[in-house]
Design a protein around this motif. Structure first.
Motif, PDB file in Angstrom:
ATOM      1  N   ILE A   1       0.911  -1.169  -0.007  1.00  0.00           N
ATOM      2  CA  ILE A   1       0.047   0.026   0.058  1.00  0.00           C
ATOM      3  C   ILE A   1       0.859   1.423  -0.086  1.00  0.00           C
ATOM      4  N   PHE A   2       0.653   2.195  -1.034  1.00  0.00           N
ATOM      5  CA  PHE A   2       1.402   3.597  -1.003  1.00  0.00           C
ATOM      6  C   PHE A   2       0.409   4.511  -1.256  1.00  0.00           C
ATOM      7  N   PRO A   3       0.707   5.767  -0.604  1.00  0.00           N
ATOM      8  CA  PRO A   3      -0.069   7.027  -0.911  1.00  0.00           C
ATOM      9  C   PRO A   3      -0.260   7.182  -2.442  1.00  0.00           C
ATOM     10  N   GLY A   4      -1.183   7.542  -2.853  1.00  0.00           N
ATOM     11  CA  GLY A   4      -1.517   7.747  -4.346  1.00  0.00           C
ATOM     12  C   GLY A   4      -1.260   9.154  -4.671  1.00  0.00           C
ATOM     13  N   ARG A   5      -1.186  10.135  -3.971  1.00  0.00           N
ATOM     14  CA  ARG A   5      -0.870  11.540  -4.254  1.00  0.00           C
ATOM     15  C   ARG A   5      -0.045  12.041  -3.261  1.00  0.00           C
ATOM     16  N   ASP A   6       0.549  13.297  -3.765  1.00  0.00           N
ATOM     17  CA  ASP A   6       1.431  14.045  -2.618  1.00  0.00           C
ATOM     18  C   ASP A   6       0.256  14.648  -1.604  1.00  0.00           C
ATOM     19  N   PRO A   7       1.029  14.527  -0.182  1.00  0.00           N
ATOM     20  CA  PRO A   7       0.027  15.335   0.624  1.00  0.00           C
ATOM     21  C   PRO A   7      -0.294  16.643   0.492  1.00  0.00           C
ATOM     22  N   ASP A   8       0.483  17.418  -0.203  1.00  0.00           N
ATOM     23  CA  ASP A   8      -0.030  18.751  -0.446  1.00  0.00           C
ATOM     24  C   ASP A   8      -0.939  18.984  -1.568  1.00  0.00           C
ATOM     25  N   ILE A   9      -1.125  17.790  -2.542  1.00  0.00           N
ATOM     26  CA  ILE A   9      -2.040  17.877  -3.373  1.00  0.00           C
ATOM     27  C   ILE A   9      -3.363  17.667  -2.752  1.00  0.00           C
ATOM     28  N   ILE A  10      -3.274  16.557  -1.860  1.00  0.00           N
ATOM     29  CA  ILE A  10      -4.524  15.865  -1.028  1.00  0.00           C
ATOM     30  C   ILE A  10      -5.182  17.248  -0.400  1.00  0.00           C
ATOM     31  N   THR A  11      -4.191  17.887   0.449  1.00  0.00           N
ATOM     32  CA  THR A  11      -4.718  19.069   1.241  1.00  0.00           C
ATOM     33  C   THR A  11      -5.590  20.127   0.554  1.00  0.00           C
ATOM     34  N   ALA A  12      -4.815  20.395  -0.649  1.00  0.00           N
ATOM     35  CA  ALA A  12      -5.373  21.502  -1.531  1.00  0.00           C
ATOM     36  C   ALA A  12      -6.650  20.968  -2.184  1.00  0.00           C
ATOM     37  N   SER A  13      -6.751  19.892  -2.582  1.00  0.00           N
ATOM     38  CA  SER A  13      -8.107  19.455  -2.836  1.00  0.00           C
ATOM     39  C   SER A  13      -9.092  19.256  -1.861  1.00  0.00           C
ATOM     40  N   SER A  14      -8.734  18.740  -0.668  1.00  0.00           N
ATOM     41  CA  SER A  14      -9.699  18.737   0.212  1.00  0.00           C
ATOM     42  C   SER A  14     -10.340  20.027   0.741  1.00  0.00           C
ATOM     43  N   LYS A  15      -9.403  20.956   0.774  1.00  0.00           N
ATOM     44  CA  LYS A  15     -10.115  22.470   1.107  1.00  0.00           C
ATOM     45  C   LYS A  15     -10.727  22.858   0.044  1.00  0.00           C
ATOM     46  N   ASN A  16     -10.810  22.464  -1.010  1.00  0.00           N
ATOM     47  CA  ASN A  16     -11.526  23.090  -2.220  1.00  0.00           C
ATOM     48  C   ASN A  16     -13.019  22.424  -2.129  1.00  0.00           C
ATOM     49  N   VAL A  17     -12.928  21.279  -1.610  1.00  0.00           N
ATOM     50  CA  VAL A  17     -14.288  20.439  -1.808  1.00  0.00           C
ATOM     51  C   VAL A  17     -15.128  20.657  -0.512  1.00  0.00           C
ATOM     52  N   MET A  18     -14.200  21.326   0.436  1.00  0.00           N
ATOM     53  CA  MET A  18     -15.181  21.617   1.842  1.00  0.00           C
ATOM     54  C   MET A  18     -15.920  22.917   1.649  1.00  0.00           C
ATOM     55  N   THR A  19     -17.325  22.505   1.383  1.00  0.00           N
ATOM     56  CA  THR A  19     -18.222  23.694   1.304  1.00  0.00           C
ATOM     57  C   THR A  19     -18.798  24.310   2.390  1.00  0.00           C
ATOM     58  N   THR A  20     -18.853  23.485   3.739  1.00  0.00           N
ATOM     59  CA  THR A  20     -19.267  24.114   4.859  1.00  0.00           C
ATOM     60  C   THR A  20     -18.291  24.522   5.800  1.00  0.00           C
ATOM     61  N   ARG A  21     -18.872  25.546   6.642  1.00  0.00           N
ATOM     62  CA  ARG A  21     -17.720  25.986   7.628  1.00  0.00           C
ATOM     63  C   ARG A  21     -18.413  25.685   8.847  1.00  0.00           C
ATOM     64  N   GLY A  22     -17.906  24.514   9.353  1.00  0.00           N
ATOM     65  CA  GLY A  22     -18.448  23.821  10.409  1.00  0.00           C
ATOM     66  C   GLY A  22     -17.736  24.227  11.936  1.00  0.00           C
ATOM     67  N   GLU A  23     -17.579  23.634  12.960  1.00  0.00           N
ATOM     68  CA  GLU A  23     -16.803  23.833  13.897  1.00  0.00           C
ATOM     69  C   GLU A  23     -15.195  23.695  13.776  1.00  0.00           C
ATOM     70  N   TRP A  24     -14.703  22.762  12.691  1.00  0.00           N
ATOM     71  CA  TRP A  24     -13.425  22.548  12.613  1.00  0.00           C
ATOM     72  C   TRP A  24     -12.738  23.274  11.259  1.00  0.00           C
ATOM     73  N   GLU A  25     -11.600  23.667  11.290  1.00  0.00           N
ATOM     74  CA  GLU A  25     -10.870  24.148  10.053  1.00  0.00           C
ATOM     75  C   GLU A  25      -9.936  23.508   9.723  1.00  0.00           C
ATOM     76  N   LEU A  26      -9.721  22.863   8.548  1.00  0.00           N
ATOM     77  CA  LEU A  26      -8.615  21.866   8.092  1.00  0.00           C
ATOM     78  C   LEU A  26      -7.248  22.755   8.119  1.00  0.00           C
ATOM     79  N   LEU A  27      -6.369  22.421   8.400  1.00  0.00           N
ATOM     80  CA  LEU A  27      -5.051  22.940   8.288  1.00  0.00           C
ATOM     81  C   LEU A  27      -4.236  22.385   7.199  1.00  0.00           C
ATOM     82  N   ASP A  28      -3.861  21.000   7.508  1.00  0.00           N
ATOM     83  CA  ASP A  28      -3.061  20.189   6.411  1.00  0.00           C
ATOM     84  C   ASP A  28      -3.329  18.768   6.616  1.00  0.00           C
TER      85      ASP A  28
END
Length: 368
Positions: A96-123
């Motif tokens: 098992i290996f990571p499929g993407r670079d962590p920076d790309i995963i972080t950027a794409s995850s922040k883009n798909v987060m549409t709700t501003r709940g109690e938590w804010e994604l850092l990385d």
């Protein structure tokens, strides 16, 4: 990737196709931190690429466990992990290996987060857990670490600011006269209001974690400081009944009146005596006359002089006892004022340290 599935995209005219996933063998990749069953809808197809890559879109609704560090609540930053591995196959069978670079995963995850709940994604960071066992008889794992920060604005507005306002209001109660009963009534009202406030806001405080949140300690200390109502009762009793107390012991006079009095800028001052001067009263003796008279008159005059001396001695003794009582009463009152000033200073120090600590923790959490 399957080495048995590949083709020439130029000859076939396409570089990928979709087929039912029941036709293929799929690995049993799971998340160790799962707490509930996956209720996300499944995708019945998988994609095959011409270079022998196989892509399976597997939606997952993750309800996982996370070890929370809530000491700096509500300015806390949590680090949760998701560990992917197989339950049935060893590392010699599945890698098992990571499929993407962590920076790309972080950027794409922040883009798909549409709700501003109690938590804010850092990385999001990924790490392959290395095992030095050369036989391969171990489970291969990949861990993703998700750092999230709690949005603290709501907690500051609903918890910290009202609490700081009430504790500051209680601070100004020291400006009321200590001997007045209005201070005790004012403090009692504040304690009742602060207790109701904590009961209402109890649902906002965290109940899980390995440590006690710093904000809980702050609220407890605020409630303890408001319970200085006992100090108000003690000082009021000193100021009201000081004349009935015995003289101040020497160690209390040394510690409070001399040392702490100078520390809080209330040094001991000698009380002025308002009674008449005994030396002046002694000059009011009855002097015998030089004119001649009978023996009876001389004896009566001597008895009057003797009675005058006795009355003057009694008067002097009463005045001395009264001065001692007034001095003792004044010392007890001075003790009450010194204790009140000392607690006022401690109150200011606590509020200043608390406010500075909250601001520093808030700024550090915002900068991360």
């Amino acid at each position: 990737m399957s080495e048995f599935i590949s083709w020439d995209p130029v000859q076939c005219g396409m570089d990928k196709i979709s087929l039912p996933k029941e036709k293929f063998w799929l690995p049993d990749i799971v998340i160790n931190e799962f707490m509930e069953e996956n209720k996300a809808p499944s995708v019945p197809y998988i994609y095959l690429y011409s270079d022998a890559r196989v892509h399976q879109a597997l939606p997952v609704r993750v309800v996982s466990s996370c070890n929370l560090d809530i000491y700096t609540f509500p300015f806390d930053i949590q680090n949760c992990s998701l560990t992917f591995n197989s339950y049935m196959y060893y590392a010699m069978e599945i890698k098992i290996f990571p499929g993407r670079d962590p920076d790309i995963i972080t950027a794409s995850s922040k883009n798909v987060m549409t709700t501003r709940g109690e938590w804010e994604l850092l990385d999001i960071s990924a790490q392959k857990l290395v095992n030095n066992d050369e036989s391969g008889l171990y489970i291969d794992m990949v861990a993703f670490y998700i750092r999230v920060r709690r949005r603290s604005t709501m907690y500051v507005v609903t918890l910290l600011l009202p609490s700081c306002f009430l504790i500051t209001l209680d601070l100004f109660s020291f400006l009321l006269p200590p001997q007045s009963t209005d201070r005790a009534s004012f403090k009692m009202t504040l304690i009742l209001g602060y207790t109701v406030f904590l009961l209402i806001m109890n649902d906002l405080l965290p109940i899980t974690g390995n440590t006690i949140p710093l904000i809980n300690v702050f609220f407890s200390l605020c409630l303890v400081l408001m319970d200085y109502l006992l100090e108000t009762i003690f000082i009021t009793n000193l100021l009201s009944n000081s004349s009935d107390f015995s003289p101040v012991p020497q160690w209390i006079r040394t510690l409070f009146l001399n040392f702490l009095g100078c520390l809080v800028c209330m040094p001991q001052r000698k009380r002025r005596s308002n009674g008449p001067d005994p030396e002046k009263t002694n000059n009011c003796d009855v002097k015998p006359t030089t004119t001649g008279g009978s023996v009876v008159e001389d004896k009566a005059l001597q008895e009057l002089m003797s009675l005058s001396h006795v009355l003057q001695a009694i008067r002097s003794e009463v005045e001395q006892q009264q001065q001692k009582g007034n001095q003792s009463s004044w010392e007890w009152m001075q003790l009450g004022f010194i204790v009140d000033r000392l607690l006022f200073g401690l109150y200011i120090v606590f509020i200043s340290v608390s406010f500075i600590t909250i601001i520093i923790v808030w700024v550090n959490a915002s900068n991360q």
